[in-house]
Enzyme design. Structure first.
Site, PDB file in Angstrom:
ATOM      1  N   ARG A 153       9.730  -8.759   1.268  1.00 24.44           N
ATOM      2  CA  ARG A 153       8.694  -8.265   2.203  1.00 24.44           C
ATOM      3  C   ARG A 153       7.373  -8.020   1.480  1.00 24.44           C
ATOM      4  NH1 ARG A 153      12.979  -8.655   4.953  1.00 24.44           N
ATOM      5  NH2 ARG A 153      12.601 -10.675   4.087  1.00 24.44           N
ATOM      6  N   SER A 201      11.662  -3.379  11.222  1.00 24.10           N
ATOM      7  CA  SER A 201      12.086  -2.394  10.225  1.00 24.10           C
ATOM      8  C   SER A 201      10.926  -1.482   9.864  1.00 24.10           C
ATOM      9  CB  SER A 201      12.584  -3.084   8.961  1.00 24.10           C
ATOM     10  OG  SER A 201      13.736  -3.824   9.257  1.00 24.10           O
ATOM     11  N   GLU A 273       7.741  -0.434   5.433  1.00 23.61           N
ATOM     12  CA  GLU A 273       7.618  -1.893   5.597  1.00 23.61           C
ATOM     13  C   GLU A 273       6.508  -2.173   6.601  1.00 23.61           C
ATOM     14  OE1 GLU A 273      11.114  -4.417   6.080  1.00 23.61           O
ATOM     15  OE2 GLU A 273       9.989  -5.682   7.475  1.00 23.61           O
TER      16      GLU A 273
HETATM   17  C1  LIG Z   1      12.121  -6.838  16.932  1.00 23.66           C
HETATM   18  C2  LIG Z   1      11.583  -7.179  15.584  1.00 23.66           C
HETATM   19  C3  LIG Z   1      12.429  -7.707  14.616  1.00 23.66           C
HETATM   20  C4  LIG Z   1      11.949  -8.020  13.353  1.00 23.66           C
HETATM   21  N1  LIG Z   1      12.801  -8.578  12.434  1.00 23.66           N
HETATM   22  C5  LIG Z   1      12.341  -8.959  11.233  1.00 23.66           C
HETATM   23  C6  LIG Z   1      13.192  -9.617  10.289  1.00 23.66           C
HETATM   24  O1  LIG Z   1      14.352  -9.878  10.558  1.00 23.66           O
HETATM   25  N2  LIG Z   1      12.665  -9.951   9.092  1.00 23.66           N
HETATM   26  C7  LIG Z   1      11.365  -9.685   8.765  1.00 23.66           C
HETATM   27  O2  LIG Z   1      10.946 -10.037   7.651  1.00 23.66           O
HETATM   28  N3  LIG Z   1      10.536  -9.094   9.637  1.00 23.66           N
HETATM   29  C8  LIG Z   1      10.976  -8.715  10.860  1.00 23.66           C
HETATM   30  N4  LIG Z   1      10.132  -8.097  11.751  1.00 23.66           N
HETATM   31  C9  LIG Z   1       8.773  -7.747  11.321  1.00 23.66           C
HETATM   32  C10 LIG Z   1       7.698  -8.795  11.611  1.00 23.66           C
HETATM   33  O3  LIG Z   1       8.029  -9.594  12.691  1.00 23.66           O
HETATM   34  C11 LIG Z   1       7.386  -9.670  10.398  1.00 23.66           C
HETATM   35  O4  LIG Z   1       6.944  -8.887   9.324  1.00 23.66           O
HETATM   36  C12 LIG Z   1       6.300 -10.720  10.705  1.00 23.66           C
HETATM   37  O5  LIG Z   1       6.199 -11.552   9.603  1.00 23.66           O
HETATM   38  C13 LIG Z   1       4.934 -10.107  11.029  1.00 23.66           C
HETATM   39  O6  LIG Z   1       4.128 -11.131  11.554  1.00 23.66           O
HETATM   40  P1  LIG Z   1       2.860 -10.825  12.482  1.00 23.66           P
HETATM   41  O7  LIG Z   1       2.159 -12.089  12.722  1.00 23.66           O
HETATM   42  O8  LIG Z   1       3.293 -10.064  13.677  1.00 23.66           O
HETATM   43  O9  LIG Z   1       1.993  -9.925  11.517  1.00 23.66           O
HETATM   44  P2  LIG Z   1       1.417  -8.467  11.746  1.00 23.66           P
HETATM   45  O10 LIG Z   1       2.554  -7.556  12.033  1.00 23.66           O
HETATM   46  O11 LIG Z   1       0.290  -8.483  12.682  1.00 23.66           O
HETATM   47  O12 LIG Z   1       0.862  -8.154  10.280  1.00 23.66           O
HETATM   48  C14 LIG Z   1       1.750  -7.922   9.210  1.00 23.66           C
HETATM   49  C15 LIG Z   1       0.948  -7.941   7.902  1.00 23.66           C
HETATM   50  O13 LIG Z   1       0.471  -9.267   7.691  1.00 23.66           O
HETATM   51  C16 LIG Z   1      -0.937  -9.239   7.510  1.00 23.66           C
HETATM   52  N5  LIG Z   1      -1.489 -10.477   8.066  1.00 23.66           N
HETATM   53  C17 LIG Z   1      -1.332 -10.962   9.322  1.00 23.66           C
HETATM   54  N6  LIG Z   1      -1.996 -12.119   9.454  1.00 23.66           N
HETATM   55  C18 LIG Z   1      -2.588 -12.370   8.264  1.00 23.66           C
HETATM   56  C19 LIG Z   1      -3.433 -13.387   7.775  1.00 23.66           C
HETATM   57  N7  LIG Z   1      -3.828 -14.412   8.535  1.00 23.66           N
HETATM   58  N8  LIG Z   1      -3.856 -13.325   6.488  1.00 23.66           N
HETATM   59  C20 LIG Z   1      -3.484 -12.290   5.678  1.00 23.66           C
HETATM   60  N9  LIG Z   1      -2.699 -11.284   6.099  1.00 23.66           N
HETATM   61  C21 LIG Z   1      -2.264 -11.323   7.379  1.00 23.66           C
HETATM   62  C22 LIG Z   1      -1.413  -7.992   8.240  1.00 23.66           C
HETATM   63  O14 LIG Z   1      -2.669  -7.546   7.756  1.00 23.66           O
HETATM   64  C23 LIG Z   1      -0.281  -7.039   7.912  1.00 23.66           C
HETATM   65  O15 LIG Z   1      -0.473  -6.502   6.628  1.00 23.66           O
HETATM   66  C24 LIG Z   1      10.590  -7.784  13.036  1.00 23.66           C
HETATM   67  C25 LIG Z   1       9.732  -7.272  14.024  1.00 23.66           C
HETATM   68  C26 LIG Z   1      10.213  -6.974  15.277  1.00 23.66           C
HETATM   69  C27 LIG Z   1       9.280  -6.448  16.315  1.00 23.66           C
END
Ligand SMILES: Cc1cc2nc3c(=O)[nH]c(=O)nc-3n(C[C@H](O)[C@H](O)[C@H](O)COP(=O)(O)OP(=O)(O)OC[C@H]3O[C@@H](n4cnc5c(N)ncnc54)[C@H](O)[C@@H]3O)c2cc1C
Length: 280
Positions: A153, A201, A273
């Protein structure tokens, strides 16, 4: 450039926080102007983010970075392309890429890479060929091809810059549709149902041989524990759920209480996280 007011529910899956102006750059030049214009936070799909009601930072979304192309062995996608769109394409084209992550709502290419998302033994870094990002140091788009600094992560982004596009390795897989269904089922066995508002998480798992964060929270009596309208899921103690109208203050208290109790009981410092664009 498009600037739109969006509610917490529209920009994050946990739906905590107020209404914010979101900046939607359409190209690198606009993104660069925004970055040079003051303090900011980059939003992906908001599936691992909790935002306070008042924030002295611009919120930038790369939702409009939507280029998408794939060949026999690679897929190139803009930072704003969603996991859901990629999974659809995997089924249509019969190739393997992100099936282990199926069922995560709203996640985007940018967020998946920045968090080095993973599940069931898979991590995004395994499939990366290159990441294009707007470098804070040079002010130019640079290409990252070495992913050794990526870990559980964690990645050097967004500290290094903002991801604008990435290329991934893909592999032919005639059974990908079944695999996607399999991982969605598996996820639902242990995680809260999809209709609940959560940011995934809350804490990272501490290093081996310590038990996972969910287990520590459970054993510290925090499964189902609530502060006002936010609490840890009855199904999985590491998932904070907004049961309707939760405030950032309530979320903050939940986090601080959990950290304190786990520290007192096990001597373990839990690391967040979820990303929070302010001090907590
Ligand atoms: C129901 C549920 C289940 C989940 N299960 C998992 C799992 O099994 N495994 C897991 O790893 N995660 C899980 N997650 C967490 C999440 O989905 C992941 O971390 C995902 O990668 C976040 O993507 P996002 O586009 O929503 O980013 P965001 O949540 O919007 O941002 C996350 C981080 O990425 C950064 N970021 C976003 N876009 C960019 C960019 N273009 N450039 C630089 N930085 C950027 C943001 O600034 C922030 O620091 C889960 C979430 C939910 C809601």
């Amino acid at each position: 450039m498009k600037v739109e007011k969006r509610s917490a529910e529209e920009i994050t899956t946990i739906g905590i926080g107020g209404i914010h102006d979101i900046f939607y750059p359409e190209n690198v030049k606009e993104l660069k102007n925004l970055v040079e214009g003051g303090d900011f936070f980059v939003l992906g799909g908001g599936s691992n983010v909790v935002i306070p009601e008042v924030l002295e930072k611009r919120l930038i979304s790369l939702k409009l970075f939507r280029n998408f192309a794939f060949s026999e062995e690679t897929l190139t996608a803009g930072a704003g392309v969603t996991l859901k769109e990629i999974l659809k394409e995997q089924i249509r084209g019969g190739f393997s890429l992100f099936e282990h992550l199926a069922g995560i709502r709203r996640a985007t290419v940018g967020g998946l890479i920045a968090q080095n998302a993973g599940a069931y033994g898979f991590e995004v870094k395994e499939r990366l060929i290159e990441v294009k990002f707007l470098s804070f140091e040079s002010g130019e788009v640079e290409v990252l091809k070495d992913f050794d600094s990526f870990g559980y992560r964690k990645s050097p982004l967004p500290s290094l810059g903002i991801i604008v596009e990435a290329t991934f390795k893909i592999k032919k897989d005639a059974r990908v549709k079944e695999k996607i269904a399999h991982f969605v089922r598996k996820r639902l066995e242990t995680q809260p149902p999809f209709y609940l508002k959560t940011a995934g998480s809350t804490f990272k798992n501490p290093p081996h041989p310590l038990p996972p964060a969910g287990k520590l929270l459970d054993q510290a009596g925090l499964k189902g524990f609530r502060v006002g309208r936010v609490g840890f899921s009855e199904k999985h103690a590491n998932f904070a759920v907004n049961y309707g109208g939760a405030t950032f203050e309530e979320f903050k208290e939940l986090i601080l209480t959990a950290r304190k109790r786990v520290k007192e009981k096990f001597g373990v410092e839990l690391e967040l996280e979820v990303k929070v664009p302010c001090k907590i």
